[in-house]
Design a protein around this motif. Structure first.
Motif, PDB file in Angstrom:
ATOM      1  N   ASP A  57      41.649  29.736 -92.828  1.00  0.00           N
ATOM      2  CA  ASP A  57      42.524  29.654 -91.677  1.00  0.00           C
ATOM      3  C   ASP A  57      43.726  28.805 -92.182  1.00  0.00           C
ATOM      4  OD1 ASP A  57      41.163  31.622 -90.240  1.00  0.00           O
ATOM      5  OD2 ASP A  57      40.714  30.271 -88.796  1.00  0.00           O
ATOM      6  N   ARG A  58      43.087  27.397 -92.704  1.00  0.00           N
ATOM      7  CA  ARG A  58      44.304  26.532 -93.107  1.00  0.00           C
ATOM      8  C   ARG A  58      45.207  26.992 -94.130  1.00  0.00           C
ATOM      9  NH1 ARG A  58      43.931  20.948 -92.036  1.00  0.00           N
ATOM     10  NH2 ARG A  58      45.783  19.953 -92.957  1.00  0.00           N
ATOM     11  N   ARG A  59      44.601  27.586 -95.158  1.00  0.00           N
ATOM     12  CA  ARG A  59      45.752  28.310 -96.009  1.00  0.00           C
ATOM     13  C   ARG A  59      46.583  29.384 -95.598  1.00  0.00           C
ATOM     14  NH1 ARG A  59      43.849  28.469-101.363  1.00  0.00           N
ATOM     15  NH2 ARG A  59      46.087  29.763-101.658  1.00  0.00           N
ATOM     16  N   CYS A  60      46.019  30.038 -94.594  1.00  0.00           N
ATOM     17  CA  CYS A  60      46.719  31.033 -93.995  1.00  0.00           C
ATOM     18  C   CYS A  60      47.869  30.462 -92.858  1.00  0.00           C
ATOM     19  CB  CYS A  60      45.993  32.184 -92.931  1.00  0.00           C
ATOM     20  SG  CYS A  60      44.913  33.092 -94.008  1.00  0.00           S
ATOM     21  N   ALA A  61      47.540  29.417 -92.077  1.00  0.00           N
ATOM     22  CA  ALA A  61      48.306  28.658 -91.321  1.00  0.00           C
ATOM     23  C   ALA A  61      49.584  27.962 -91.966  1.00  0.00           C
ATOM     24  CB  ALA A  61      47.519  27.537 -90.482  1.00  0.00           C
ATOM     25  N   GLU A  62      49.242  27.470 -93.260  1.00  0.00           N
ATOM     26  CA  GLU A  62      50.331  26.930 -94.137  1.00  0.00           C
ATOM     27  C   GLU A  62      51.236  27.777 -94.423  1.00  0.00           C
ATOM     28  OE1 GLU A  62      47.578  23.443 -96.346  1.00  0.00           O
ATOM     29  OE2 GLU A  62      47.896  25.343 -97.214  1.00  0.00           O
ATOM     30  N   TYR A  63      50.945  29.212 -94.674  1.00  0.00           N
ATOM     31  CA  TYR A  63      51.700  30.370 -95.249  1.00  0.00           C
ATOM     32  C   TYR A  63      52.692  30.485 -93.993  1.00  0.00           C
ATOM     33  CZ  TYR A  63      53.190  35.035 -96.735  1.00  0.00           C
ATOM     34  OH  TYR A  63      54.216  35.877 -97.024  1.00  0.00           O
ATOM     35  N   ILE A  64      52.237  30.453 -92.842  1.00  0.00           N
ATOM     36  CA  ILE A  64      52.963  30.898 -91.606  1.00  0.00           C
ATOM     37  C   ILE A  64      53.960  29.856 -91.387  1.00  0.00           C
ATOM     38  CG2 ILE A  64      52.816  31.472 -89.298  1.00  0.00           C
ATOM     39  CD1 ILE A  64      50.158  32.786 -89.581  1.00  0.00           C
ATOM     40  N   VAL A  65      53.534  28.654 -91.372  1.00  0.00           N
ATOM     41  CA  VAL A  65      54.407  27.735 -90.923  1.00  0.00           C
ATOM     42  C   VAL A  65      54.560  26.602 -92.178  1.00  0.00           C
ATOM     43  CG1 VAL A  65      54.817  25.756 -89.256  1.00  0.00           C
ATOM     44  CG2 VAL A  65      53.716  27.659 -88.462  1.00  0.00           C
ATOM     45  N   LYS A  66      55.651  26.688 -92.863  1.00  0.00           N
ATOM     46  CA  LYS A  66      55.998  25.992 -93.851  1.00  0.00           C
ATOM     47  C   LYS A  66      55.951  24.411 -93.483  1.00  0.00           C
ATOM     48  CE  LYS A  66      56.189  29.640 -96.276  1.00  0.00           C
ATOM     49  NZ  LYS A  66      54.976  30.350 -96.898  1.00  0.00           N
ATOM     50  N   ASP A  67      55.382  23.667 -94.241  1.00  0.00           N
ATOM     51  CA  ASP A  67      55.380  21.783 -94.143  1.00  0.00           C
ATOM     52  C   ASP A  67      54.841  21.593 -92.842  1.00  0.00           C
ATOM     53  OD1 ASP A  67      56.417  21.947 -96.662  1.00  0.00           O
ATOM     54  OD2 ASP A  67      58.480  22.236 -95.970  1.00  0.00           O
ATOM     55  N   ALA A  68      54.083  22.149 -92.091  1.00  0.00           N
ATOM     56  CA  ALA A  68      53.610  21.793 -90.928  1.00  0.00           C
ATOM     57  C   ALA A  68      52.691  20.561 -91.058  1.00  0.00           C
ATOM     58  CB  ALA A  68      52.580  22.862 -90.415  1.00  0.00           C
ATOM     59  N   THR A  69      52.521  19.867 -89.995  1.00  0.00           N
ATOM     60  CA  THR A  69      51.458  18.687 -89.928  1.00  0.00           C
ATOM     61  C   THR A  69      50.108  19.281 -90.004  1.00  0.00           C
ATOM     62  OG1 THR A  69      51.380  18.337 -87.521  1.00  0.00           O
ATOM     63  CG2 THR A  69      53.202  17.265 -88.779  1.00  0.00           C
ATOM     64  N   ASP A  70      49.117  18.276 -90.152  1.00  0.00           N
ATOM     65  CA  ASP A  70      47.926  18.617 -90.142  1.00  0.00           C
ATOM     66  C   ASP A  70      47.449  19.060 -88.853  1.00  0.00           C
ATOM     67  OD1 ASP A  70      47.437  18.186 -92.779  1.00  0.00           O
ATOM     68  OD2 ASP A  70      46.670  16.319 -92.526  1.00  0.00           O
ATOM     69  N   GLU A  71      48.089  18.124 -87.869  1.00  0.00           N
ATOM     70  CA  GLU A  71      47.713  18.683 -86.394  1.00  0.00           C
ATOM     71  C   GLU A  71      48.233  20.020 -86.100  1.00  0.00           C
ATOM     72  OE1 GLU A  71      48.727  16.709 -81.978  1.00  0.00           O
ATOM     73  OE2 GLU A  71      49.958  15.889 -83.686  1.00  0.00           O
ATOM     74  N   ILE A  72      49.337  20.622 -86.392  1.00  0.00           N
ATOM     75  CA  ILE A  72      49.791  21.808 -86.036  1.00  0.00           C
ATOM     76  C   ILE A  72      49.087  22.852 -86.723  1.00  0.00           C
ATOM     77  CG2 ILE A  72      51.716  23.315 -86.424  1.00  0.00           C
ATOM     78  CD1 ILE A  72      52.140  21.519 -84.224  1.00  0.00           C
ATOM     79  N   LEU A  73      48.547  22.634 -88.068  1.00  0.00           N
ATOM     80  CA  LEU A  73      47.892  23.321 -88.718  1.00  0.00           C
ATOM     81  C   LEU A  73      46.319  23.821 -88.052  1.00  0.00           C
ATOM     82  CD1 LEU A  73      48.680  22.464 -92.606  1.00  0.00           C
ATOM     83  CD2 LEU A  73      49.254  24.453 -91.345  1.00  0.00           C
ATOM     84  N   ASP A  74      45.684  22.752 -87.648  1.00  0.00           N
ATOM     85  CA  ASP A  74      44.431  22.871 -86.949  1.00  0.00           C
ATOM     86  C   ASP A  74      44.670  23.569 -85.602  1.00  0.00           C
ATOM     87  OD1 ASP A  74      43.247  21.304 -88.669  1.00  0.00           O
ATOM     88  OD2 ASP A  74      43.175  19.428 -87.679  1.00  0.00           O
ATOM     89  N   GLN A  75      45.914  23.127 -85.024  1.00  0.00           N
ATOM     90  CA  GLN A  75      46.073  23.901 -83.750  1.00  0.00           C
ATOM     91  C   GLN A  75      46.290  25.749 -83.921  1.00  0.00           C
ATOM     92  OE1 GLN A  75      49.569  22.568 -81.430  1.00  0.00           O
ATOM     93  NE2 GLN A  75      50.012  24.678 -80.909  1.00  0.00           N
ATOM     94  N   ILE A  76      47.082  25.823 -84.963  1.00  0.00           N
ATOM     95  CA  ILE A  76      47.038  27.282 -85.112  1.00  0.00           C
ATOM     96  C   ILE A  76      45.924  27.792 -85.471  1.00  0.00           C
ATOM     97  CG2 ILE A  76      48.154  29.118 -86.903  1.00  0.00           C
ATOM     98  CD1 ILE A  76      50.725  26.788 -87.071  1.00  0.00           C
ATOM     99  N   SER A  77      44.968  27.311 -86.396  1.00  0.00           N
ATOM    100  CA  SER A  77      43.966  27.774 -86.955  1.00  0.00           C
ATOM    101  C   SER A  77      42.824  27.913 -85.546  1.00  0.00           C
ATOM    102  CB  SER A  77      43.020  26.971 -87.604  1.00  0.00           C
ATOM    103  OG  SER A  77      43.931  26.692 -88.895  1.00  0.00           O
ATOM    104  N   GLU A  78      42.712  26.944 -84.699  1.00  0.00           N
ATOM    105  CA  GLU A  78      41.801  27.250 -83.776  1.00  0.00           C
ATOM    106  C   GLU A  78      42.403  28.284 -82.578  1.00  0.00           C
ATOM    107  OE1 GLU A  78      41.550  23.318 -81.872  1.00  0.00           O
ATOM    108  OE2 GLU A  78      40.732  22.420 -83.586  1.00  0.00           O
ATOM    109  N   GLU A  79      43.751  28.467 -82.477  1.00  0.00           N
ATOM    110  CA  GLU A  79      44.258  29.160 -81.402  1.00  0.00           C
ATOM    111  C   GLU A  79      43.920  30.637 -82.099  1.00  0.00           C
ATOM    112  OE1 GLU A  79      48.583  30.315 -79.633  1.00  0.00           O
ATOM    113  OE2 GLU A  79      48.330  28.403 -80.778  1.00  0.00           O
TER     114      GLU A  79
END
Length: 227
Positions: A57-79
């Motif tokens: 999920d982390r890799r996929c979230a990084e693909y969707i939102v470039k240069d996102a913070t760890d907090e945003i990446l965690d939020q996207i993954s959990e959502e």
């Protein structure tokens, strides 16, 4: 002769989970498209989505939102996973019947069964609880939710899993569904790697990497596969 056959027999079968034992392609894709629309304004193209299969999920979230913070990446993954799990319940998705039969036959032949999955821990905990995975696998033989292990197609998760079981690569075979997962298992030096035909599978790309089969055929030819 019997002793030689026993020594030559496969000792461990390692399965991917999503798309291999559990056909949830549509639910995963629908959940990621909801997330993609929200965070980048458009859904995934088919080839684009297939390229993400097998990744964390982390890799996929990084693909969707470039240069996102760890907090945003965690939020996207959990959502995303909350949406995905809700869809599984609404659509009553279950483990593949013939896959379960294959696992039971492996255990009858004293072949160890393990899981090497990119699924996040919250999902695997849900699978164990709701799909009764502990009826088929020892909990310690299920490897998932490991952000400290490089994502497939790197071979690390399969190397880790075989080592956890105390096996060498030539003693193991693997079942996967996505090109990235197949490359991961092939990179671990396994005796054989098979591609399971499942919804959403890229048959052309997968077929270039490994023999393709379905679980019904595998059940009928299990001794040939394990020999």
């Amino acid at each position: 002769m019997k002793e030689m056959e026993c020594k030559e027999r496969v000792k461990c079968v390692i399965f991917d989970f999503n798309g291999t034992l559990f056909f949830d392609y549509n639910e995963n894709k629908d959940a990621w498209n909801i997330i993609a629309r929200k965070y980048r304004g458009k859904e995934f193209g088919e080839e684009e989505y297939l390229s993400m299969m097998g990744k964390t999920d982390r890799r996929c979230a990084e693909y969707i939102v470039k240069d996102a913070t760890d907090e945003i990446l965690d939020q996207i993954s959990e959502e995303k996973e909350e949406i995905y799990l809700r869809l599984l319940v609404e659509r009553n998705i279950q483990l593949e019947e013939y896959a379960l039969s294959f696992i039971k036959k492996c255990k009858e032949r004293n072949v160890r069964v393990m899981i090497a999955s990119s699924a996040p821990k919250m999902n695997m905990d849900w699978y164990i609880r709701n799909l009764k995975l502990d009826h088929y696998f020892n909990i310690d033989d299920i490897v998932a939710g490991r952000n400290d292990i490089p994502s497939k197609p790197a071979p690390d998760i399969y190397i880790y899993t075989q080592g956890l079981g105390g096996f060498k690569g030539e003693e193991c075979i693997a079942f996967e569904d996505a090109p990235g997962g197949l490359k991961s298992a092939l990179g671990a030096g396994f005796r054989r790697v098979y591609g399971i035909k499942s919804p959403g599978m890229n048959l052309e790309e997968t077929g270039k990497l490994a023999p393709l089969l379905d679980w019904k055929w595998a059940n009928d030819h299990i001794d040939e596969i394990l020999k």
